[in-house]
Design an enzyme around this catalytic site. Structure first.
Site, PDB file in Angstrom:
ATOM      1  N   LYS A  55      -3.324  -1.188 -13.151  1.00 48.67           N
ATOM      2  CA  LYS A  55      -3.374  -2.647 -13.016  1.00 48.67           C
ATOM      3  C   LYS A  55      -4.598  -3.063 -13.443  1.00 48.67           C
ATOM      4  O   LYS A  55      -5.452  -2.947 -12.790  1.00 48.67           O
ATOM      5  CB  LYS A  55      -2.916  -3.027 -11.553  1.00 48.67           C
ATOM      6  CG  LYS A  55      -2.554  -4.571 -11.833  1.00 48.67           C
ATOM      7  CD  LYS A  55      -3.451  -5.225 -11.128  1.00 48.67           C
ATOM      8  CE  LYS A  55      -3.131  -6.729 -11.078  1.00 48.67           C
ATOM      9  NZ  LYS A  55      -4.332  -7.662 -10.554  1.00 48.67           N
TER      10      LYS A  55
ATOM     11  N   SER B 151      -5.300  -1.232  -8.925  1.00 48.46           N
ATOM     12  CA  SER B 151      -6.504  -2.377  -9.146  1.00 48.46           C
ATOM     13  C   SER B 151      -7.620  -2.044  -8.634  1.00 48.46           C
ATOM     14  O   SER B 151      -8.374  -1.162  -9.214  1.00 48.46           O
ATOM     15  CB  SER B 151      -5.492  -3.513  -8.316  1.00 48.46           C
ATOM     16  OG  SER B 151      -6.196  -4.595  -8.769  1.00 48.46           O
TER      17      SER B 151
ATOM     18  N   GLN C  98      -6.952 -11.694 -10.931  1.00 47.50           N
ATOM     19  CA  GLN C  98      -6.484 -13.117 -10.856  1.00 47.50           C
ATOM     20  C   GLN C  98      -7.471 -13.923 -10.167  1.00 47.50           C
ATOM     21  O   GLN C  98      -8.265 -13.297  -9.295  1.00 47.50           O
ATOM     22  CB  GLN C  98      -5.079 -12.964 -10.042  1.00 47.50           C
ATOM     23  CG  GLN C  98      -4.099 -12.429 -10.787  1.00 47.50           C
ATOM     24  CD  GLN C  98      -4.109 -10.847 -11.106  1.00 47.50           C
ATOM     25  OE1 GLN C  98      -4.489 -10.104 -10.477  1.00 47.50           O
ATOM     26  NE2 GLN C  98      -3.881 -10.652 -12.613  1.00 47.50           N
TER      27      GLN C  98
END
Length: 490
Positions: A339, A314, A343
Site C-alpha cells: 500500500k 502502509s 491520504q
C-alpha cells in the site's frame, strides 16, 4: 484525549479505518505530529488549491434538477440529507480509489478515534479492492485473529447478508455490533475451493501498540501493532529501556501491522536512520518529489532485523523500507501487503462533522521505489507455520469419518500442526485422521469418539491458540533472531 500507553479497543474494528492506512491528518488536533512531513505533505495537499474551479452554472443546474426530480417525482418521501450524502459518495466513488472516501459525521468520529488508538470492530483492518471487502490484517489478540481471519481474505457476507454492491462504510455497518454479539463471516481464501465460515464474538480488549522485551542473549524484541498517535512515544520509552539493559541486537516486529499515522512512523524511523538521510519520499500528481529527512540520532551500534508479513501495510512498509535502505536493517519474513499511497483528511471545509479522506500522493522508499500492490520482499524468506493460516473449525454438525471437504482439510492441517499426524491433508476423513482425532481427544480429556463435535472443535481451537502464543513455535521470529546474531558476528 491522552494515553499512557494503553487504549481500549472495542471489536469489531471500524473497517472505515481500513482505508486510513498512513493517513496524514490535517485538522488542528494533530498539529504536534505534522512537523516531520512539512513542507512535503503540506505542499502536496495544498497543490492546485490556489484557484479551485467551482461548479459552473450548468453543472449546478443539473444537480439541482436531479434533486428536484427526486423530491417531487420519486414514488416515496426521501431524506434530503441522505441524498446529498449519496451524491458526495458518488463523487468519491468515481475516483475508483479504495482509500478515498466520504464519511458522514458518525463514521468521521470513528475515524478520528481510530487515529488516536481507540477502535470499534472485530479487530481486522480492511479495505475495498475491485468492489470486494479485503482484509489487510487482523489485530493481534483480537477475535478476528483468534477466529483465523488472514490478510488478503475476502469477506463475502456477514450473518448471511452479502457485502457485494456495498461501499466500505456500509459493509462496516454490517460487521460492527455490540459486545457479545456474533458475527458469522463467509470468507473466500486463496487455495480453498469453497468459501470458509468463521464465527467471531465481538468483544472489548485492552490493546497496547508497543510491546518490548530483552532476551537473555541480549536480543531486544519490539512489536509494533499499529502506528497510533502515542506509538512513537511508547516506542522511544521501550527502546531506552532496552538500550539501558545492554541490548546487543534488535528485532522490530511489524507483522500484521496495518499502518497508521504517517508522521508517527517517521518519528520511529529517526531512531535508526542517520540525520539528514531520507526516510520516505512523497510524490505529487505532477511527479514532483519531496524527501522527508531524518532529524534524529540515527545510527545504532547493534544489528537490526525487521519482521514482516503480508499483513504489514502502509506505515509498517515505510518503516521496513527506510530501515532496509538507510539503516542497514535486514528484512525477514514474507512479502508485505503493498500500500503505497498517502491520504489527507479534510473536515473543516465541510463544516458539519463529516469529512473527505482523499489520496493526495504516492509515497516512495528512500531509493525511490514504489511498492504499491507489490509489497516489499524480505531479504530472508521465512514462511509462517500452517497453523497461522489454517481456517478455524465452525462445527454445526459433527465431522465424521468417510466425509470430504474444506472442514476436514482444516481439521487435518490443525491435527498435523499440533503433532497428531493424520497422514494426509487433502480433505478426506480416513482412518488415520480418525485415529489422530481420538489421540487428541484422549489427551484433552474428552471422549475418544473419533468424530469432531463442538467440544472437540473448541478444544482444538484452544490448542491452536496456545500453540501460536508459544514463542518457541514462532519460526519467523527465530529466523529474525538468527539474522541479527549473524549480522553481529560479521
Amino acid at each position: 484525549m491522552k494515553f499512557s500507553g494503553r487504549s481500549v479497543i472495542v471489536f469489531v474494528l471500524a473497517a472505515v479505518i481500513g482505508s486510513s492506512l498512513a493517513t496524514m491528518a490535517v485538522t488542528g488536533k494533530f498539529a504536534d505530529v505534522k512537523r516531520t512531513l512539512a513542507p512535503s505533505l503540506a505542499a502536496v495537499a495544498g497543490a492546485g488549491q490556489a484557484e479551485p474551479e467551482q461548479l459552473n452554472e450548468d453543472e449546478l443546474n443539473k444537480l439541482n434538477a436531479v434533486l428536484n426530480l427526486i423530491e417531487t417525482k420519486y414514488y416515496k418521501d426521501v431524506d434530503r440529507e441522505e441524498i446529498v450524502d449519496g451524491a458526495i459518495k458518488g463523487m468519491m466513488s468515481a475516483l475508483e480509489d479504495p482509500y478515498s472516501v466520504y464519511m458522514e459525521k458518525e463514521a468521521a468520529q470513528q475515524f478520528s478515534d481510530s487515529i488516536e488508538g481507540s477502535f470499534t470492530g472485530i479487530g481486522a483492518e480492511v479495505t475495498m479492492e475491485d468492489g470486494k471487502v479485503v482484509v489487510v490484517a487482523p489485530i493481534k489478540g483480537s477475535p478476528a485473529e483468534k477466529a483465523g481471519l488472514l490478510a488478503k481474505d475476502i469477506v463475502l457476507s456477514v450473518n448471511g447478508e452479502k457485502l457485494e454492491g456495498l461501499d466500505l462504510n456500509e459493509a462496516v455497518g454490517l460487521i460492527r455490533g455490540p459486545k457479545g454479539t456474533k458475527a458469522k463471516l463467509s470468507i473466500r481464501r486463496s487455495g480453498y475451493a469453497e468459501p470458509l465460515e468463521l464465527i467471531l464474538i465481538r468483544d472489548d480488549i485492552d490493546v497496547e501498540t508497543v510491546y518490548a522485551k530483552l532476551r537473555d542473549d541480549g536480543i531486544g524484541i519490539v512489536e509494533i501493532r499499529q502506528f497510533s498517535l502515542n506509538t512513537a512515544e511508547r516506542f522511544k520509552e521501550e527502546l531506552v529501556k532496552l538500550d539501558e539493559g545492554g541490548m546487543t541486537g534488535l528485532v522490530i516486529d511489524v507483522r500484521n501491522n496495518p499502518g497508521g499515522v504517517l508522521p508517527v512512523v517517521v518519528n520511529v524511523a529517526e531512531h535508526f536512520v542517520p540525520k539528514g538521510k531520507p526516510i520516505v519520499q512523497i510524490e505529487d500528481r505532477d511527479g514532483n518529489r519531496e524527501q522527508t529527512l531524518s532529524g534524529g540520532e540515527g545510527h545504532k551500534d547493534y544489528p537490526i532485523a525487521v519482521l514482516i508479513n503480508k499483513g504489514s501495510a502502509s506505515a509498517a512498509e515505510i518503516l521496513a523500507g527506510a530501515l532496509q535502505e538507510e539503516a542497514g536493517a535486514v528484512l525477514v519474513g514474507e512479502t508485505t501487503f503493498g500500500k503505497g499511497t498517502v491520504q489527507v483528511s479534510y473536515n473543516k471545509a465541510l463544516g458539519d462533522g463529516s469529512l473527505v479522506k482523499m489520496t493526495i500522493a504516492k509515497w516512495l522508499t528512500p531509493d525511490g521505489g514504489w511498492i504499491h500492490q507489490k509489497g516489499i520482499a524480505p531479504d530472508i524468506k521465512a514462511p509462517a507455520s500452517e497453523l497461522n493460516s489454517v481456517a478455524r473449525l465452525a462445527v454445526a454438525e459433527p465431522i465424521v469419518a468417510d466425509t470430504f471437504g474444506e472442514q476436514v482439510r482444516s481439521l487435518q492441517t490443525i491435527l498435523k500442526g499440533l503433532g497428531y499426524d493424520p497422514e494426509r491433508t487433502d480433505g478426506y476423513f480416513n482412518g488415520a485422521t480418525e485415529k489422530a482425532v481420538k489421540k487428541f481427544q484422549a489427551d484433552a480429556g474428552l471422549p475418544a469418539s473419533g468424530s469432531v463435535d463442538k467440544k472437540t472443535a473448541q478444544a482444538l481451537e484452544l490448542a491452536v491458540i496456545k500453540w501460536l502464543r508459544d514463542e518457541n513455535n514462532d519460526s519467523q521470529l527465530h529466523k529474525a533472531i538468527e539474522a541479527v546474531k549473524a549480522e553481529g558476528r560479521k
